[in-house]
Design a protein around this motif. Structure first.
Motif, mmCIF file in Angstrom:
data_model
loop_
_atom_site.group_PDB
_atom_site.id
_atom_site.type_symbol
_atom_site.label_atom_id
_atom_site.label_comp_id
_atom_site.label_asym_id
_atom_site.label_seq_id
_atom_site.Cartn_x
_atom_site.Cartn_y
_atom_site.Cartn_z
ATOM 1 N N SER A 3 -7.232 30.480 82.440
ATOM 2 C CA SER A 3 -8.286 29.467 82.554
ATOM 3 C C SER A 3 -8.370 28.643 81.277
ATOM 4 O O SER A 3 -8.003 29.109 80.190
ATOM 5 N N PHE A 4 -8.918 27.436 81.403
ATOM 6 C CA PHE A 4 -9.090 26.569 80.237
ATOM 7 C C PHE A 4 -10.000 27.224 79.216
ATOM 8 O O PHE A 4 -9.702 27.259 78.012
ATOM 9 N N ARG A 5 -11.123 27.766 79.689
ATOM 10 C CA ARG A 5 -12.083 28.352 78.759
ATOM 11 C C ARG A 5 -11.521 29.604 78.082
ATOM 12 O O ARG A 5 -11.806 29.867 76.914
ATOM 13 N N GLY A 6 -10.700 30.355 78.827
ATOM 14 C CA GLY A 6 -10.079 31.541 78.250
ATOM 15 C C GLY A 6 -9.059 31.187 77.180
ATOM 16 O O GLY A 6 -8.969 31.848 76.142
ATOM 17 N N LYS A 7 -8.280 30.135 77.429
ATOM 18 C CA LYS A 7 -7.252 29.712 76.471
ATOM 19 C C LYS A 7 -7.882 29.198 75.180
ATOM 20 O O LYS A 7 -7.408 29.500 74.079
ATOM 21 N N ARG A 8 -8.943 28.395 75.308
ATOM 22 C CA ARG A 8 -9.545 27.857 74.089
ATOM 23 C C ARG A 8 -10.234 28.959 73.291
ATOM 24 O O ARG A 8 -10.248 28.943 72.058
ATOM 25 N N SER A 47 -24.554 26.843 85.755
ATOM 26 C CA SER A 47 -23.865 25.862 84.912
ATOM 27 C C SER A 47 -22.874 26.548 83.982
ATOM 28 O O SER A 47 -21.742 26.089 83.804
ATOM 29 N N ILE A 48 -23.274 27.680 83.404
ATOM 30 C CA ILE A 48 -22.375 28.427 82.522
ATOM 31 C C ILE A 48 -21.211 29.010 83.311
ATOM 32 O O ILE A 48 -20.061 29.005 82.855
ATOM 33 N N LEU A 49 -21.480 29.513 84.522
ATOM 34 C CA LEU A 49 -20.405 30.061 85.350
ATOM 35 C C LEU A 49 -19.386 28.986 85.711
ATOM 36 O O LEU A 49 -18.192 29.260 85.809
ATOM 37 N N ARG A 50 -19.856 27.753 85.890
ATOM 38 C CA ARG A 50 -18.942 26.653 86.257
ATOM 39 C C ARG A 50 -18.111 26.173 85.079
ATOM 40 O O ARG A 50 -16.898 25.976 85.200
ATOM 41 N N THR A 51 -18.771 25.954 83.938
ATOM 42 C CA THR A 51 -18.087 25.250 82.846
ATOM 43 C C THR A 51 -18.172 25.952 81.491
ATOM 44 O O THR A 51 -17.763 25.379 80.490
ATOM 45 N N SER A 52 -18.725 27.150 81.427
ATOM 46 C CA SER A 52 -18.929 27.890 80.193
ATOM 47 C C SER A 52 -20.103 27.314 79.408
ATOM 48 O O SER A 52 -20.916 26.558 79.942
ATOM 49 N N PHE A 53 -20.192 27.634 78.129
ATOM 50 C CA PHE A 53 -21.350 27.278 77.315
ATOM 51 C C PHE A 53 -21.215 25.884 76.718
ATOM 52 O O PHE A 53 -20.113 25.387 76.492
ATOM 53 N N ASP A 54 -22.363 25.274 76.440
ATOM 54 C CA ASP A 54 -22.412 23.960 75.804
ATOM 55 C C ASP A 54 -23.493 24.007 74.741
ATOM 56 O O ASP A 54 -24.684 23.978 75.043
ATOM 57 N N VAL A 93 -25.497 34.939 66.945
ATOM 58 C CA VAL A 93 -25.512 33.500 67.230
ATOM 59 C C VAL A 93 -24.196 32.869 66.788
ATOM 60 O O VAL A 93 -23.694 33.159 65.696
ATOM 61 N N VAL A 94 -23.638 32.019 67.643
ATOM 62 C CA VAL A 94 -22.486 31.192 67.279
ATOM 63 C C VAL A 94 -22.849 29.735 67.540
ATOM 64 O O VAL A 94 -23.750 29.432 68.328
ATOM 65 N N TYR A 95 -22.124 28.832 66.900
ATOM 66 C CA TYR A 95 -22.484 27.417 66.915
ATOM 67 C C TYR A 95 -21.389 26.525 67.490
ATOM 68 O O TYR A 95 -21.456 25.301 67.377
ATOM 69 N N TRP A 96 -20.404 27.143 68.128
ATOM 70 C CA TRP A 96 -19.290 26.385 68.692
ATOM 71 C C TRP A 96 -18.986 26.888 70.096
ATOM 72 O O TRP A 96 -18.957 28.099 70.336
ATOM 73 N N ASN A 97 -18.724 25.976 71.011
ATOM 74 C CA ASN A 97 -18.417 26.334 72.396
ATOM 75 C C ASN A 97 -17.206 27.249 72.491
ATOM 76 O O ASN A 97 -17.149 28.144 73.345
ATOM 77 N N ASN A 98 -16.232 27.018 71.633
ATOM 78 C CA ASN A 98 -14.979 27.778 71.693
ATOM 79 C C ASN A 98 -15.144 29.233 71.275
ATOM 80 O O ASN A 98 -14.280 30.069 71.546
ATOM 81 N N ALA A 99 -16.273 29.543 70.608
ATOM 82 C CA ALA A 99 -16.457 30.874 70.027
ATOM 83 C C ALA A 99 -16.999 31.893 71.018
ATOM 84 O O ALA A 99 -17.162 33.062 70.661
ATOM 85 N N ILE A 100 -17.247 31.470 72.259
ATOM 86 C CA ILE A 100 -17.833 32.378 73.237
ATOM 87 C C ILE A 100 -17.300 32.063 74.626
ATOM 88 O O ILE A 100 -17.053 30.897 74.951
ATOM 89 N N VAL A 101 -17.115 33.097 75.428
ATOM 90 C CA VAL A 101 -16.659 32.896 76.801
ATOM 91 C C VAL A 101 -17.325 33.944 77.696
ATOM 92 O O VAL A 101 -17.379 35.126 77.346
#
Length: 204
Positions: free
Chosen positions: A29-34, A79-86, A170-178
């Protein structure tokens, strides 16, 4: 993990379903790769697992609905299930600033169900690049990142000299959590659970 993280003794959870992404689904998945790239670059290949509770306006995860995701704008879980965190949609008034908040305590669940039509609650299981936390004992509402050498923030509990009742990461970047899973459960008082257990024993 969910039961070990249940820190509120006045209630007990009854798990009705657990959904988990497979290893291949996550890797492809895209979110998994990032997330994988971020983990290798900023976490030395490591991650931790945490829970994230958020607003649920539908019956996603319930029997008969499974992982059907609604289109309601205020249903943040779907929303998170569809596109991950923002992180752009994160609460700017958080104790440690505008970030994505997770916890080891699965029972800190006040946001996990806003839908009175469902008896269940639902909470996300997440992988988080947070193996080098900046440990904070006081609130910092203006924070939007971490100091050099760290990749996350850990809010300290009162027992560790901080101000929190329960731990927060707490993390501050979308890529840091899935998100990798969803636990669906019902919550009962400890007394209700004892009565139910005794009733089952008497029936048997």
């Amino acid at each position: 993990m969910f039961k070990e993280g249940w820190l509120h003794p006045e209630t007990v959870p009854l798990v009705t379903a657990i959904y988990l992404a497979s290893k291949s689904e996550l890797q492809n998945s895209f979110r998994g790769k990032r997330f994988d790239k971020w983990r290798k670059k900023y976490g030395n290949g490591k991650f931790v697992e945490r829970f994230h509770g958020t607003t649920r306006l539908c019956k996603v995860g319930d029997s008969g609905s499974e992982l059907w995701r609604c289109g309601q704008a205020g249903c943040y879980l779907c929303s998170i299930l569809r596109t991950s965190f923002d992180v752009g949609k994160a609460n700017s008034k958080g104790m440690f600033g505008k970030g994505i908040y997770t916890t080891r305590a699965s029972s800190t669940n006040i946001y996990t169900n806003s839908n009175t039509l469902s008896e269940n609650r639902a909470i996300l299981i997440c992988r988080v690049v947070a193996n080098r936390p900046e440990r904070l004992s006081k609130a910092d509402n203006e924070k939007n990142g971490v100091r050099a050498g760290f990749n996350s923030v850990e809010g300290l509990t009162k027992s560790d000299g901080g101000g929190l009742n329960y731990p927060e990461t707490v993390v501050y970047w979308n890529n840091a959590i899935v998100p990798v899973g969803l636990v669906v459960y019902r919550e009962r008082s400890t007394w209700q659970a004892i009565k139910a257990t005794v009733g089952q024993l008497l029936d048997s």
